[in-house]
Structures are given as C-alpha cells and as structure tokens.
Design an enzyme around this catalytic site. Structure first.
Site, PDB file in Angstrom:
ATOM      1  N   SER A  53       0.820  -1.207   0.000  1.00 36.06           N
ATOM      2  CA  SER A  53       0.000   0.000   0.000  1.00 36.06           C
ATOM      3  C   SER A  53       0.854   1.259   0.000  1.00 36.06           C
ATOM      4  O   SER A  53       1.888   1.350   0.672  1.00 36.06           O
ATOM      5  CB  SER A  53      -0.945  -0.040   1.209  1.00 36.06           C
ATOM      6  OG  SER A  53      -0.692   1.027   2.084  1.00 36.06           O
ATOM      7  N   LYS A  54       0.384   2.232  -0.780  1.00 38.92           N
ATOM      8  CA  LYS A  54       1.102   3.495  -0.946  1.00 38.92           C
ATOM      9  C   LYS A  54       1.233   4.178   0.411  1.00 38.92           C
ATOM     10  O   LYS A  54       2.238   4.812   0.722  1.00 38.92           O
ATOM     11  CB  LYS A  54       0.256   4.349  -1.893  1.00 38.92           C
ATOM     12  CG  LYS A  54       0.884   5.594  -2.384  1.00 38.92           C
ATOM     13  CD  LYS A  54       0.048   6.123  -3.542  1.00 38.92           C
ATOM     14  CE  LYS A  54       0.362   7.570  -3.837  1.00 38.92           C
ATOM     15  NZ  LYS A  54      -0.433   8.111  -4.924  1.00 38.92           N
ATOM     16  N   ARG A  55       0.187   4.066   1.224  1.00 41.45           N
ATOM     17  CA  ARG A  55       0.152   4.761   2.508  1.00 41.45           C
ATOM     18  C   ARG A  55       1.057   4.077   3.534  1.00 41.45           C
ATOM     19  O   ARG A  55       1.784   4.719   4.263  1.00 41.45           O
ATOM     20  CB  ARG A  55      -1.306   4.775   2.987  1.00 41.45           C
ATOM     21  CG  ARG A  55      -1.620   5.827   4.006  1.00 41.45           C
ATOM     22  CD  ARG A  55      -3.139   5.981   4.129  1.00 41.45           C
ATOM     23  NE  ARG A  55      -3.833   4.690   4.129  1.00 41.45           N
ATOM     24  CZ  ARG A  55      -3.976   3.909   5.191  1.00 41.45           C
ATOM     25  NH1 ARG A  55      -3.474   4.270   6.345  1.00 41.45           N
ATOM     26  NH2 ARG A  55      -4.631   2.765   5.099  1.00 41.45           N
ATOM     27  N   LYS A  56       0.997   2.742   3.565  1.00 42.59           N
ATOM     28  CA  LYS A  56       1.712   2.038   4.641  1.00 42.59           C
ATOM     29  C   LYS A  56       3.138   1.628   4.300  1.00 42.59           C
ATOM     30  O   LYS A  56       3.959   1.433   5.194  1.00 42.59           O
ATOM     31  CB  LYS A  56       0.952   0.744   4.999  1.00 42.59           C
ATOM     32  CG  LYS A  56      -0.391   0.972   5.638  1.00 42.59           C
ATOM     33  CD  LYS A  56      -0.915  -0.364   6.149  1.00 42.59           C
ATOM     34  CE  LYS A  56      -2.418  -0.375   6.181  1.00 42.59           C
ATOM     35  NZ  LYS A  56      -3.014  -1.678   6.006  1.00 42.59           N
TER      36      LYS A  56
ATOM     37  N   LEU B 131       7.035   0.702  -1.555  1.00 45.44           N
ATOM     38  CA  LEU B 131       6.270   0.657  -2.796  1.00 45.44           C
ATOM     39  C   LEU B 131       6.759   1.740  -3.766  1.00 45.44           C
ATOM     40  O   LEU B 131       6.675   1.590  -4.982  1.00 45.44           O
ATOM     41  CB  LEU B 131       4.771   0.836  -2.509  1.00 45.44           C
ATOM     42  CG  LEU B 131       3.850   0.703  -3.722  1.00 45.44           C
ATOM     43  CD1 LEU B 131       3.976  -0.672  -4.349  1.00 45.44           C
ATOM     44  CD2 LEU B 131       2.407   0.954  -3.338  1.00 45.44           C
TER      45      LEU B 131
END
Ligand code: GLU
Length: 546
Positions: free
Chosen positions: A294-297, A301
């Site tokens: 995930s981009k957020r976590k 990435l």
C-alpha cells in the site's frame, strides 16, 4: 432519427478526418516481428514498484521477441497531472535499466505512431465517437451527477448491479428534438456507448497470464467522451492500442473487471483486440497475513525509496524477475554471471495470483550483486548515488577516483578475491569510507587502557612508523612496542602466562586502530595507514592521545 445530423450537433468539429484514414496514417508495423508493448501511465508523478514490475514485463516481452516497447502518457485526467512526471517516469525506469524504443519524450525515428500524449490525440477519439453516433452505437447523456447518484442509490437499495444500463439508461431514448433542445440550452453532456450486449451472455476469454477466463458480456452504456470532450480510459486505450499497433497489453488485474467493456468497444470500433495480460498485484506478508502493498503504509512501494536508499538497481530488477517468472531464480543459479536479459522471459509463466514481494530477499540479492561489482562499476554505482543524494562532502570525496578505488579495494575487497558481502545499499558503502577523509572522520576514542599506556603506544609507534614498511615490518614495529607498556609481544607467551601482562600485541594494535580509524574494528590497518599517507596517519596518532 437522422443520426448524421445528430452527430453533427453533438460533435460539430470541422477538422476531423474520416476514421478509416487512421488505418493508413498508422499502418501495421510490418517490420516488427515481436510483441509491441507499452507502458501507459497517468502523469501523476508517482511511479511505484508495481509500475516497474509491469514495465519490466512489458520490456522483456518486447525485447526478448525483437519487438517494440513504447511509452504512452494517459493524461486525460487533467487534475492528476504533475509537472515533470513524464521525465521522472523515464528517468526512474532508466535507472533500473529499462529503456523505451519509442514514445513520449523519447527521441526515436520510430515515433510515427504518435502523438503519445492522449490529450494531443483528441481529434482521433472525437472522429471515432462521431462515427459511433452516426451508426447509432453511441448517444449523448445529459444526466447530472445528482441524477446518477439517485439511480445508484436506488439500484443499491434493490441489490441490483449499479450503473447506466437497460431501463436505467434514461438518455438512451431521447428524441432528436429533445437532444437538440438540450444542446441549444447549453446543457453539458457526455457521450455514452449504446451497449449491444446482455448479461445473459458469457464470453470465454484467453488472458495471456490468467489463461481462460469466462466473463459476462457488457451491457453498461459506459461513458466514452466526458463532458469536456476528453475520452475515458476505456475508449482512449482501445483506439490507441489499435492505432499504435500494440499486440500485447500488460496491465494490472484491477482492469479485468472492465474487460467486457473493452471487448465490446473493440467490436463496435471494428478493431481486432490486442492480447491482454492481467498481472497480479504485489503483496507482502504483514503479521502473518498476505496483503497488497500500500502506498500509505509501505515506503518500499515507491521507486524513489530504492534510489534514495541506494539499492543496486540491477538487484531490484533481478529480484522482480524472480517474481515475474518463477524459473528465473533457478536459471540464475545455473548462470550466475549471465546478464538477466539472456533469460527467456515468457508472459505465460507469470504468476496468476498475488505475487509476494519480500524485502529481505531483495536485500540478500542486492548484497550478492554489489559483491560482484568490478572496481569501476562499484565506483560508478556509489558515485551515482552520491551525485544525487550524497552530502557536499561526499561529492568532494568522489572527485578523487583513484583514492576511492584504493579505499574500496580495501574496504569491500573490490577487485580482489575476498569480497565483503554485507553491503546492500550505496548509502551504507559511502558511510563506510567516511573515516578515510578528515572532514568526515568522526572518531570515538574508546580505549580499554589507561592514558599512560595509550599515549605511550601512540607516541612510540609514531616514532617508528615508516610508510615504506610492508605488512610484516609494520607488525614487527607494533610488536616491539608491547614490552614498553607491559604487554606480551608474543601471543603464545601471553596465553601461557596472562597474569604476567596487562595486555598483548593485539591490544597494541587495537589502540593504534582506534587512533587511526576511530573504531576498534577495521580492515588491515597497515594498508589503511598506507592509503591515508604518512602525514595524515601521524596527525591522527597525535590527535588520538588522551
Ligand atoms: N493509465 C492506466 C493506468 O495507469 C493504464 C492501464 C493500462 O496499462 O492499460 O492504470
């Protein structure tokens, strides 16, 4: 209804070519034997590992078959556009050794299928949309956002498939007069496909990765041109992949659900669809469960993460190759020194579901790859990182190539047989050589002996040091100091009677090591002093007194 007239009202452009013309403008790629693939990112500025994974599959599919790999920019969504994003995609991929043959911002004689920015292709899409209207295969829709939301709510409440289809496709049955009045009144409109399909029908489809998949025929009147006249992804990609003569579309599996729409679009446009290959998402293990990166976590990435940390780019690529084709790893074991490009990549061998991305494995591979670099390669690799992310001091240090190469030979064993295998990133390597430069030398004088002993060792050695000494002469001088501070000169003697001594010859060496390198452990000290030179070595011995 006079469809020709309708098309004139809706798309009054006077500069459109007859759609058939494009078949001549963009002819089949007769000289190309292999796959024609493309990367088609939106210029959002964020390029991630999934893009690299997909780009590598595209690039390999094209370049292992003598095909063409090109870059198309899907910039139909103005809001998501970021300045410099295209250059950043090209630069990021180039860093990982992935180069385009053709496309946006690529200077190539092959660039005859452009423009490669979708916004610059508006005329082509509009010509085809107009033709579909004339054929009764597309129509205008004047529904407002609120109306569409209301329909969606009603469908959701009734547990029906949401969307614009069947009896919910309100504008499908507008009369010519109604349409004309709406247009005259200045009401905004989109153009929708008039779907000819039915959910009663199934289509057997052969995906190049997933194999045979059965999908339900499309019956949704999807938007093909938005109210600003710009096409949707569905419409634009069908036209572009046809006229750019793409043979294999490799894209994320999130597009699989719109495949029925794409199949229908190709049909109404009169195109033979390209082959599609839907790649599975990159996953990671998180507390015992597998989940999508995930981009957020997950900072890992972002591709910038690898550049900033100074991963060896080929290691990242080779690691991705192991995920792309499961027999790649075995192949590298058999061909440890071969270029990964010699491996026979096959799209059909790609995993059908959730590819597991394992950072530990990547780190491992990076260490191995770095340990194989020649002097020149290692220097270039570290310098590349320094140029972009290093401090001003790092940059100044890397101006002296000969000196750095000497240091690398010692620190990392570069150019020799005994290679250091624990460096996984450029940053680590660069920090390891800090003590070879006075402006980054940050010693910690943590001696294990008292002031008198330490200073005596340092002074005596400074007096006897001769840079012309070879290793054994150097060590003989270290030994010679031992008795003066009450240490055993011979290890055997020390082992036999430790009670008679405060320390031994290796403790003398440790004091010298701390003085010269600032650390109790280092590679061969005699060589380090040789690299530093007499003046600097003596200055360090002097400065290290307590
Ligand atoms: N612009 C689309 C995306 O970024 C491209 C998908 C495709 O490759 O067709 O997801």
């Amino acid at each position: 209804m006079d469809l020709k007239k309708l098309a004139e009202i809706l798309i009054p452009d006077t500069d459109l070519l007859p759609p058939e013309e494009y078949e001549n403008i963009y002819p089949e790629r007769s000289g190309v034997k292999g796959e024609v693939t493309r990367l088609a990112p939106s210029p959002t500025g964020f390029i991630h590992l999934g893009n690299l994974y997909s780009a590598l599959a595209d690039e390999r599919a094209a370049h292992t078959t003598d095909g063409v790999f090109y870059l198309r920019i899907e910039d139909t969504d103005e809001k998501r556009k970021v300045d410099g994003a295209v250059e950043s995609v090209i630069r990021s991929l180039k860093y990982f050794g992935i180069n385009f043959d053709e496309g946006a911002e690529i200077n190539s004689p092959l660039n005859i299928y452009g423009p490669y920015y979708q916004r610059q292709r508006a005329k082509i899409y509009r010509a085809f949309a107009k033709r579909l209207i004339e054929q009764g295969l597309a129509y205008p829709c004047f529904c407002t956002e609120d109306e569409l939301n209301a329909v969606r709510e009603e469908q959701t409440a009734q547990k029906l498939i949401t969307g614009y289809y069947g009896k919910y496709a309100k504008c499908r049955n507008l009369t010519f007069e109604q349409i004309e009045a709406n247009v005259k009144a200045g009401k905004p409109y989109v153009i929708r496909l008039k779907s000819q399909g039915s959910t009663e029908n199934k289509i057997l489809f052969k995906d190049a990765i997933k194999g045979e998949v059965t999908v339900t025929e499309n019956d949704q009147d999807v938007v093909i041109l938005k109210s600003d006249g710009i096409p949707t992804y569905h419409f634009a990609h069908a036209i572009d992949d046809h006229f750019m003569r793409t043979t294999l579309v490799i894209r994320g599996e999130e597009w699989l659900s719109s495949l029925p729409v794409h199949i229908e679009l190709h049909k109404v446009l009169g195109f033979k669809p390209p082959r599609y290959a839907h790649t599975c998402s990159l996953m990671k293990m998180d507390g015992g469960t597998k989940r999508k990166l995930s981009k957020r976590k997950d900072p890992e990435l972002s591709l910038d993460y690898y550049r900033k940390a100074g991963y060896f780019p080929k290691a990242v690529v080779k690691y991705l190759m192991t995920i792309l084709n499961s027999d790649f790893e075995e192949w590298t074991l058999k061909n440890p020194d071969a270029d990964y490009r010699n491996f026979k990549f096959r799209i059909e061998k790609m995993g059908k579901s959730g590819a597991l991305f394992d950072l530990d494995k990547l780190n491992d591979l990076s260490r191995t790859e770095i340990s194989k670099l020649s002097e020149e390669e290692c220097f270039e690799f570290l310098k590349g990182w320094v140029d972009e992310f290093g401090t001003d001091k790092d940059k100044a240090h890397f101006k002296d190539k000969d000196y750095i190469i000497k240091v690398l030979a010692l620190i990392m064993g570069v150019g020799g047989k005994k290679r250091r295998k624990d460096i996984e990133r450029a940053e680590q390597g660069v920090r390891l050589i800090d003590y070879f430069f006075d402006d980054t030398f940050a010693p910690e004088y943590n001696y294990r002996f008292d002031k008198k002993t330490v200073n005596c060792v340092l002074e005596k050695f400074a007096l006897s040091y001769d840079p012309a000494d070879d290793n054994s002469a150097w060590f003989a001088k270290v030994k010679a100091i031992a008795p003066a501070v009450g240490f055993a000169a011979e290890m055997s003697e020390y082992k036999a009677h430790p009670e008679n001594y405060k320390g031994n010859v290796s403790d003398v060496a440790e004091i010298l090591r701390i003085a010269i390198t600032g650390m109790p452990n280092s590679p061969d000290l005699c060589t380090i002093m040789g690299i530093l030179g007499k003046e600097r070595s003596l200055a360090r011995l002097n400065a290290a007194k307590i």
